[in-house]
Design a protein around this motif. Structure first.
Motif, PDB file in Angstrom:
ATOM      1  N   THR A 208       0.853  -1.190   0.000  1.00 53.93           N
ATOM      2  CA  THR A 208       0.000   0.000   0.000  1.00 53.93           C
ATOM      3  C   THR A 208       0.884   1.233   0.000  1.00 53.93           C
ATOM      4  OG1 THR A 208      -1.607  -1.236   1.324  1.00 53.93           O
ATOM      5  CG2 THR A 208      -1.904   1.138   1.211  1.00 53.93           C
ATOM      6  N   PHE A 209       0.509   2.207  -0.800  1.00 48.93           N
ATOM      7  CA  PHE A 209       1.281   3.448  -0.892  1.00 48.93           C
ATOM      8  C   PHE A 209       0.329   4.626  -0.788  1.00 48.93           C
ATOM      9  CE2 PHE A 209       3.012   6.940  -3.561  1.00 48.93           C
ATOM     10  CZ  PHE A 209       4.153   7.202  -2.818  1.00 48.93           C
ATOM     11  N   PHE A 210       0.794   5.660  -0.098  1.00 51.58           N
ATOM     12  CA  PHE A 210      -0.035   6.847   0.079  1.00 51.58           C
ATOM     13  C   PHE A 210       0.653   8.058  -0.521  1.00 51.58           C
ATOM     14  CE2 PHE A 210      -1.263  10.688   2.251  1.00 51.58           C
ATOM     15  CZ  PHE A 210      -2.637  10.624   2.163  1.00 51.58           C
ATOM     16  N   TYR A 236       3.470  10.372 -16.802  1.00 52.48           N
ATOM     17  CA  TYR A 236       4.746  10.025 -16.171  1.00 52.48           C
ATOM     18  C   TYR A 236       5.135   8.590 -16.500  1.00 52.48           C
ATOM     19  CZ  TYR A 236       8.408   9.428 -12.705  1.00 52.48           C
ATOM     20  OH  TYR A 236       9.610   9.179 -12.095  1.00 52.48           O
ATOM     21  N   THR A 238       4.276   6.852 -19.097  1.00 52.59           N
ATOM     22  CA  THR A 238       4.662   6.798 -20.509  1.00 52.59           C
ATOM     23  C   THR A 238       6.083   7.326 -20.694  1.00 52.59           C
ATOM     24  OG1 THR A 238       2.364   7.129 -21.150  1.00 52.59           O
ATOM     25  CG2 THR A 238       4.029   7.582 -22.830  1.00 52.59           C
ATOM     26  N   ARG A 239       6.378   8.449 -20.038  1.00 55.09           N
ATOM     27  CA  ARG A 239       7.710   9.010 -20.143  1.00 55.09           C
ATOM     28  C   ARG A 239       8.756   8.036 -19.606  1.00 55.09           C
ATOM     29  NH1 ARG A 239       9.402  14.587 -19.969  1.00 55.09           N
ATOM     30  NH2 ARG A 239      11.651  14.676 -19.639  1.00 55.09           N
ATOM     31  N   HIS A 240       8.434   7.398 -18.482  1.00 56.13           N
ATOM     32  CA  HIS A 240       9.382   6.506 -17.828  1.00 56.13           C
ATOM     33  C   HIS A 240       9.495   5.186 -18.579  1.00 56.13           C
ATOM     34  CE1 HIS A 240      11.529   4.663 -14.427  1.00 56.13           C
ATOM     35  NE2 HIS A 240      11.702   5.895 -14.015  1.00 56.13           N
ATOM     36  N   GLY A 241       8.407   4.787 -19.222  1.00 60.10           N
ATOM     37  CA  GLY A 241       8.446   3.591 -20.055  1.00 60.10           C
ATOM     38  C   GLY A 241       8.386   2.282 -19.295  1.00 60.10           C
ATOM     39  N   SER A 246       7.604   1.177  -8.198  1.00 56.64           N
ATOM     40  CA  SER A 246       8.220   2.459  -7.828  1.00 56.64           C
ATOM     41  C   SER A 246       7.891   3.539  -8.866  1.00 56.64           C
ATOM     42  CB  SER A 246       9.730   2.315  -7.602  1.00 56.64           C
ATOM     43  OG  SER A 246      10.381   2.063  -8.811  1.00 56.64           O
ATOM     44  N   ARG A 249       4.433   4.763  -8.073  1.00 58.64           N
ATOM     45  CA  ARG A 249       4.435   5.600  -6.870  1.00 58.64           C
ATOM     46  C   ARG A 249       4.892   7.019  -7.198  1.00 58.64           C
ATOM     47  NH1 ARG A 249       3.807   0.702  -5.462  1.00 58.64           N
ATOM     48  NH2 ARG A 249       3.334   0.008  -3.336  1.00 58.64           N
ATOM     49  N   ARG A 250       5.972   7.124  -7.948  1.00 57.11           N
ATOM     50  CA  ARG A 250       6.433   8.473  -8.318  1.00 57.11           C
ATOM     51  C   ARG A 250       5.427   9.144  -9.247  1.00 57.11           C
ATOM     52  NH1 ARG A 250      11.572   5.746  -8.296  1.00 57.11           N
ATOM     53  NH2 ARG A 250      11.417   5.394 -10.540  1.00 57.11           N
ATOM     54  N   PHE A 253       2.840  11.142  -7.486  1.00 55.91           N
ATOM     55  CA  PHE A 253       3.246  12.497  -7.082  1.00 55.91           C
ATOM     56  C   PHE A 253       3.065  13.487  -8.230  1.00 55.91           C
ATOM     57  CE2 PHE A 253       5.209  10.499  -3.440  1.00 55.91           C
ATOM     58  CZ  PHE A 253       5.090  11.472  -2.468  1.00 55.91           C
ATOM     59  N   TYR A 254       3.417  13.048  -9.449  1.00 56.14           N
ATOM     60  CA  TYR A 254       3.236  13.943 -10.594  1.00 56.14           C
ATOM     61  C   TYR A 254       1.752  14.199 -10.847  1.00 56.14           C
ATOM     62  CZ  TYR A 254       8.087  14.531 -11.670  1.00 56.14           C
ATOM     63  OH  TYR A 254       9.397  14.929 -11.594  1.00 56.14           O
ATOM     64  N   ALA A 287       8.261  16.897  -2.434  1.00 54.22           N
ATOM     65  CA  ALA A 287       9.291  16.048  -1.830  1.00 54.22           C
ATOM     66  C   ALA A 287       9.578  16.524  -0.403  1.00 54.22           C
ATOM     67  CB  ALA A 287      10.562  16.070  -2.683  1.00 54.22           C
TER      68      ALA A 287
ATOM     69  N   LEU B 289       4.769   2.703   3.230  1.00 49.23           N
ATOM     70  CA  LEU B 289       3.570   3.424   2.774  1.00 49.23           C
ATOM     71  C   LEU B 289       3.924   4.736   2.075  1.00 49.23           C
ATOM     72  CD1 LEU B 289       0.344   3.456   3.059  1.00 49.23           C
ATOM     73  CD2 LEU B 289       0.737   4.942   5.039  1.00 49.23           C
ATOM     74  N   LEU B 296      12.402  12.096  -7.124  1.00 46.42           N
ATOM     75  CA  LEU B 296      11.241  12.491  -7.924  1.00 46.42           C
ATOM     76  C   LEU B 296      11.649  13.265  -9.173  1.00 46.42           C
ATOM     77  CD1 LEU B 296       8.679  13.568  -5.164  1.00 46.42           C
ATOM     78  CD2 LEU B 296       8.473  11.650  -6.741  1.00 46.42           C
TER      79      LEU B 296
END
Lengths: 304, 304
Positions: A208-210, A236, A238-241, A246, A249-250, A253-254, A287, B289, B296
Motif C-alpha cells: 500500500t502506498f499513500f 509520467y 509513458t515518459r518513464h516507459g 516504484s 508511486r512516483r 506524485f506527478y 518532496a 507506505l 522524484l
C-alpha cells in the motif's frame, strides 16, 4: 470533451471547456510527447481550443467533430467546494458516440479509459493492440446500472482509478483497505483510491502506498482534478516507459502535483498554463512535504 | 483521567478507563522512560489501572486521588465512526481540580498540556521551569468561551496540536494552510493540524510536512487517538532529546503509528498491549507506505 457551466460560491462560469480527455491530455502533455486523445465534439466546440491542444503535441486525430452540440454539464458547488450537485446533463453529440481508434494509434502502449459507459470503454480496448497498461475510471452511475458490463471491463483493466465513494459502492465494503482488496480480486492488479484534497492510496503487489494532496492556500475549482491526476500519472508512466511499483508511486506524485495546479483556477485555465519549471518547483515542494529527514529507526534513549 | 461510556455501532461499553493523560502517557511510555502525569481521579478509579501505569514506569506522583467520582463522559459514535455526539459529561472530582506539579517534576523538559481549561494549562506552565518544548491541545468549548485566556496560553505554547475544525474555529479561516499561518502568528512556532484517518500536517519554520494516517482494515474505536498521537510524538521527542524539524517529522510517524494501534480496540485495550516489536513492524510498514523509491526528478524521455 465537454462544456461545463460551473456555479461556484464566488460566481458562475458559463460554457467552460472541460471533459476528462481535455484535462487528462493537457496534464499528460507536460510529461510526454505525442499524447493521443479519442472523443467527440459538436460544431460548437471552439476550433482554437483544438488548435491549442495540437500545439501541445496532443494528437487529436481520434477526435470526431460532428453536427450538433457538445456534451454539456451544469453543476453547483457547496460553499467549501467539498461537494457539488449536478443541475443539468445534456449528452448531445455524445449520445451516439462510438469511439474509433485511428489505425495509427492502435499500438498505443499506455491507455487511459475515461469515465464513459463501460461498453464504450470495452470497445476502445477491442481496438488497441496489447497495451502495456490499461487504466480506467468509472462512476456511481455505471456501478449501479451497468455492473455486468463493468465487471467485464474490470477483468481487462490493470489499474483502476476511482474515488473512495465509488470504491465503497463497487465493493459493497465501507472500509477502504478491504474495498481495494475486493476490487483487486475482480481484475485490476492495481487500484488507486482518490480522496480529493486528502490524497490517494495505491494498492498493488508491492503493498500500500499513500500520496498526499498538496496543501494549497486557495482552491478555486475542483472540476477535472481527478482527470488531471490520472493524466499526469499516465504521462509520467509513458515518459518513464515502465509500470513497476516504484514508477507508479512516483507517477502519483506527478498526478497529484498537476491536480494541485488544476484546482487553482476555473476549468483548464490554470493547468493549461503550467510550465515545466513550475511543475519542477511543486514536485520539489512535494518532496519536502513528505521528507522526514532520514531513517525512522528508533534512536537509543539518552540517559537523563 | 476519566471513565468513558462508549455507544459504538456494534455495542455499548460502560465505564471504560480513558482520558487524555491515560492515552498519551501509555503511548509515550513505549518510547521513553519516566513519563510523568498530572491529573485527578475519584475514589472509584481502579487501583489496578494506576498500578498498570506505574509498571510501565509512568510516574503517577502528580495524580491526586480524592473523595468522589472520576470525570465521566458518555458518547455515541455514528455508524462509520467518523463522528460522535456527547450524551453526558460529568466533571465530578475534576470540577475543583487544581493541578499541582510535584517539586521533583518541575524540571520536566518536554511538556504536553492536555485539553482542559486554558487557565489550568497556564497554571501548570507556571509550575514548570524553562521546559524545552511546550505542546498543547485545546477544544471548541475553550476556543469560543475562553478566548482571552487561550490567547495567553498560545503565547507560551511552542507546539499547538489541534484538529482541522478547531484550527478553523480558532483562526476564523476555512483554508487549513492559511489557518495554520494565522495561528503561528499568535505564539506557537509550530502547529500540527490533525485530520483523523486522513493524517496530520505540521507547519513550522522548515515549511509544511504531511504524515498520513495508517490505512487499517478495521477501526473499532477512535476515542483517544488524538491523545495517543500527541503522547507518542512527545515520547519520541523526549527519547531523541531535541526538537529540530526533522525530529518532529519523525515523531509524527511514531504518533500516527501508535494512534493506529489505539483505534483497533475499545478505549486503551489495544494501546496498552502494544509491544516494541509490533511498533517497529508498523513503523516499517509506515515507511513503505510513503516510500516512492528514490528521486522524484523527471527521467529523460525515451525516444519512441
Amino acid at each position: 470533451m465537454a462544456f461545463d457551466t460551473l456555479e461556484m460560491p464566488y460566481g458562475t462560469f458559463e460554457y467552460v471547456v472541460g471533459g476528462a480527455a481535455t484535462f487528462s491530455s493537457i496534464a499528460a502533455s507536460l510529461l510526454t510527447h505525442g499524447v493521443r486523445i479519442v472523443g467527440v465534439v459538436g460544431d460548437d466546440f471552439p476550433r482554437d481550443y483544438l488548435d491549442f491542444l495540437r500545439k501541445r503535441e496532443i494528437d487529436t486525430l481520434g477526435v470526431e467533430q460532428v453536427a450538433g452540440k457538445s456534451f454539456f454539464w451544469r453543476g453547483r458547488y457547496s460553499a467549501d467546494l467539498a461537494s457539488r450537485e449536478t443541475l443539468d446533463t445534456q449528452l448531445n453529440v455524445f449520445a451516439n458516440f462510438q469511439p474509433k481508434i485511428p489505425e495509427a494509434h492502435r499500438s498505443t502502449p499506455y491507455v487511459l479509459l475515461g469515465n464513459i459507459h463501460p461498453q464504450l470503454q470495452l470497445d476502445v480496448l477491442d481496438q488497441v493492440e496489447k497495451p502495456k497498461l490499461v487504466a480506467a475510471d468509472t462512476m456511481n452511475f455505471w456501478i449501479s446500472g451497468e455492473s455486468a458490463t463493468l465487471n467485464k471491463l474490470l477483468a481487462r483493466t490493470d489499474l483502476l482509478i476511482i474515488n473512495d465513494e465509488e470504491a465503497r459502492q463497487l465493493s459493497g465494503i465501507d472500509n477502504i483497505v478491504r474495498a481495494a482488496a475486493d476490487i483487486r480480486k475482480r481484475g485490476p492488479s492495481r487500484v488507486i483510491i482518490k480522496r480529493g484534497e486528502f490524497g490517494s492510496l495505491l494498492f498493488d503487489e508491492a503493498g500500500t502506498f499513500f500520496c498526499p494532496g498538496y496543501p494549497l492556500e486557495e482552491v478555486r475549482d475542483p472540476t477535472g482534478a481527478g482527470d488531471t491526476f490520472a493524466g499526469g500519472l499516465l504521462g509520467y508512466v509513458t515518459r518513464h516507459g515502465d509500470t513497476s511499483p516504484s514508477t507508479l508511486r512516483r507517477a502519483m506524485f506527478y498526478g497529484s502535483a498537476l491536480a494541485s495546479f488544476c484546482v487553482e483556477d476555473v476549468g483548464t485555465t490554470r493547468i493549461a498554463k503550467v510550465t515545466r519549471s513550475e511543475l519542477d518547483a511543486r514536485i520539489q515542494a512535494f518532496a519536502r512535504l513528505v521528507d522526514y529527514g532520514g531513517s525512522l529507526a528508533l534512536p537509543a534513549e539518552e540517559s537523563r
